[in-house]
Design a protein around this motif. Sequence first.
Motif, PDB file in Angstrom:
ATOM      1  N   GLU A   6       0.830  -1.203   0.000  1.00  0.00           N
ATOM      2  CA  GLU A   6       0.000   0.000   0.000  1.00  0.00           C
ATOM      3  C   GLU A   6       0.862   1.250   0.000  1.00  0.00           C
ATOM      4  OE1 GLU A   6      -2.161  -2.780   3.083  1.00  0.00           O
ATOM      5  OE2 GLU A   6      -0.108  -2.214   2.573  1.00  0.00           O
ATOM      6  N   SER A   7       0.303   2.320  -0.518  1.00  0.00           N
ATOM      7  CA  SER A   7       0.962   3.622  -0.475  1.00  0.00           C
ATOM      8  C   SER A   7      -0.097   4.700  -0.592  1.00  0.00           C
ATOM      9  CB  SER A   7       1.990   3.756  -1.604  1.00  0.00           C
ATOM     10  OG  SER A   7       1.365   3.651  -2.870  1.00  0.00           O
ATOM     11  N   THR A 122      -0.957   1.579   5.355  1.00  0.00           N
ATOM     12  CA  THR A 122      -0.496   2.944   5.141  1.00  0.00           C
ATOM     13  C   THR A 122      -1.346   3.839   6.045  1.00  0.00           C
ATOM     14  OG1 THR A 122      -0.022   4.655   3.492  1.00  0.00           O
ATOM     15  CG2 THR A 122      -2.017   3.356   3.136  1.00  0.00           C
TER      16      THR A 122
END
Length: 128
Positions: A6-7, A122
């Motif tokens: 994830e980001s 994230t």
Amino acid sequence: QVQLVESGGGLVQPGDSLRLSCVVSGVTFRRYTIAWFRQDAGQEREFVAVVRGSSGGGATYYADSVKGRFTISRDNAKNTAFLQMNSLKPEDTAVYYCAVDSGIILSSVRVASQYDYWGQGTRVTVVS
């Protein structure tokens, strides 16, 4: 080996927008149901949104708390899922996780324990 990364998290103000991404490798992406969950400190992991895989026609479902503000989508060519978050509120503050599963049934898509693979999360922080 299945990996989810994830980001896109960050620190924003109420009313702002963020777009989270989840890149998935090691699976036939288009076949998998992909969901976003979130978890704040001391809280249980909470369902946010889900997009079904090819067998489910790509249908989407949302938690009532985010309906109309968040949009989940997927790009099968890029093995990536997105969560567009608009009109963010302080209560949206949490670590956001993406999860995938190939065999999950419709009645279980909101249940965290039904997903086989998870990303590392994230963090999203919404403060005035």
